[in-house]
Design an enzyme around this catalytic site. Structure first.
Site, PDB file in Angstrom:
ATOM      1  N   TYR A  75       0.808  -1.227   0.000  1.00  0.00           N
ATOM      2  CA  TYR A  75       0.000   0.000   0.000  1.00  0.00           C
ATOM      3  C   TYR A  75       0.839   1.273   0.000  1.00  0.00           C
ATOM      4  CZ  TYR A  75      -3.911   3.145   0.777  1.00  0.00           C
ATOM      5  OH  TYR A  75      -4.833   4.145   0.635  1.00  0.00           O
ATOM      6  N   TYR A  85      10.629 -11.005   0.386  1.00  0.00           N
ATOM      7  CA  TYR A  85       9.449 -11.530  -0.307  1.00  0.00           C
ATOM      8  C   TYR A  85       8.936 -10.448  -1.248  1.00  0.00           C
ATOM      9  CZ  TYR A  85       4.646 -13.466  -0.729  1.00  0.00           C
ATOM     10  OH  TYR A  85       3.441 -13.955  -1.186  1.00  0.00           O
ATOM     11  N   ARG A  96       0.264  -8.304  -5.115  1.00  0.00           N
ATOM     12  CA  ARG A  96      -0.391  -8.109  -3.819  1.00  0.00           C
ATOM     13  C   ARG A  96      -0.047  -6.759  -3.197  1.00  0.00           C
ATOM     14  NH1 ARG A  96      -4.101 -11.814  -1.152  1.00  0.00           N
ATOM     15  NH2 ARG A  96      -3.667 -13.891  -1.932  1.00  0.00           N
TER      16      ARG A  96
END
Length: 299
Positions: free
Chosen positions: A113, A139, A144
């Site tokens: 975000y 990661y 996502r």
């Protein structure tokens, strides 16, 4: 036994967090899942990642799940604790907690975000590394997070002592080749896309943090062992069998299909937390059909 001599390779399950129908964490079912994976040959357990619904667990639950998995595994395979957050301070808190609880590694997703720059990513991970010496696996999963960590940034971070590898899930298997060309030989490359694992292995990946391993732990372990042993024919044959499952487990937002499949298998209850909801009836039919076709047994 230290993380270094355990090794981090093969089929590492991105473990679901089992929940009761009211959404509460099902601790008995969690123990049961860990036992099943150990019996099935899974090479490592990764609790509280994306598949573990980390986004809707409370901070207390997050830490409790990691502690429960570490306790149940009892040193038999590596535990890679999900410890990422979009606030650096929170990621540090989760990482320190995982280290105290005995995890072997942490998995730290790029801040979602916020959309940080590459320099922001570098400083974020350096701050976590300075606050804890728990070996860290980066990661990268831009679908996502709306944030893509480029190979050059990974190479900078690979120079940090406690940053030991990356789960790469950008959607482009060739990214692994780009990273491999820039990082030390002992930097661990892991697939974060089940369907691309065999291709990534050709570029230097040594395993996968796998969603499919939740429902087919033995087969995923066998597949990873085959490509690690250099048995290309066996790895390719198993990969072909697994591809329809890799695909269907993302027919709706993960981990919705995976949790439904495990519930149908009697491994967990049907609980999942809003804003995720139970798998639609039409998708249930196809998930069931594909799993039964592969395993030869009913769900």
């Amino acid at each position: 036994m230290t993380a270094n001599n355990k090794g981090l390779r093969g089929s590492l399950v991105a473990l679901v967090t089992p929940m009761k129908s009211d959404g509460g964490v099902d601790w008995a079912a969690l123990d049961g899942l860990v036992d099943w994976h150990l019996e099935s040959g899974t090479h490592g357990i990764v609790p509280v990642g994306t598949t573990g619904e980390s986004a809707t667990l409370t901070p207390t639950e997050h830490k409790q799940v990691v502690a429960a998995v570490v306790r149940r595994v009892d040193g038999r395979v590596p535990v890679v604790a999900g410890a990422g957050a979009n606030a650096t301070a929170e990621a540090i808190e989760f990482t320190r907690s995982a280290q105290i609880d005995g995890a072997d590694y942490c998995l730290s997703v790029t801040p979602y975000y916020n959309k940080p720059t590459q320099e922001g990513l570098y400083q974020h991970y350096c701050a976590i590394a300075e606050a804890s010496d728990l070996p860290m696996v980066l990661y990268n999963v831009p679908p996502r997070t709306a944030c893509d960590m480029l190979a050059e940034t990974v190479a900078r971070l690979a120079e940090v002592d406690s940053i030991v590898g990356i789960k790469e899930a950008c959607g482009d298997a060739e990214r692994v080749a780009e990273i491999r060309a820039l990082v030390p030989d002992d930097f661990i490359l892991l697939s974060g896309e089940d369907g691309q694992t065999l291709t990534m292995a050709g570029y230097g990946a040594v395993g996968a943090i796998s969603v499919t391993a939740n429902v087919l732990p033995g087969l995923m372990a066998e597949f990873c062992e085959a490509f690690l042993a250099g048995d290309e024919a066996k790895a390719s044959a198993l990969d072909a069998k697994l591809q329809p499952i890799h695909e269907i487990l993302f027919v709706e937002t993960s981990p919705i299909p995976t949790k439904w499949a495990l519930s149908a298998m009697g491994r967990i209850d049907s609980g999942i937390r809003l804003p995720l909801v139970e798998l639609t009836t039409a998708a249930q039919v196809e998930v069931r059909r594909r799993l039964e076709a592969l395993t030869g047994s009913g769900l």
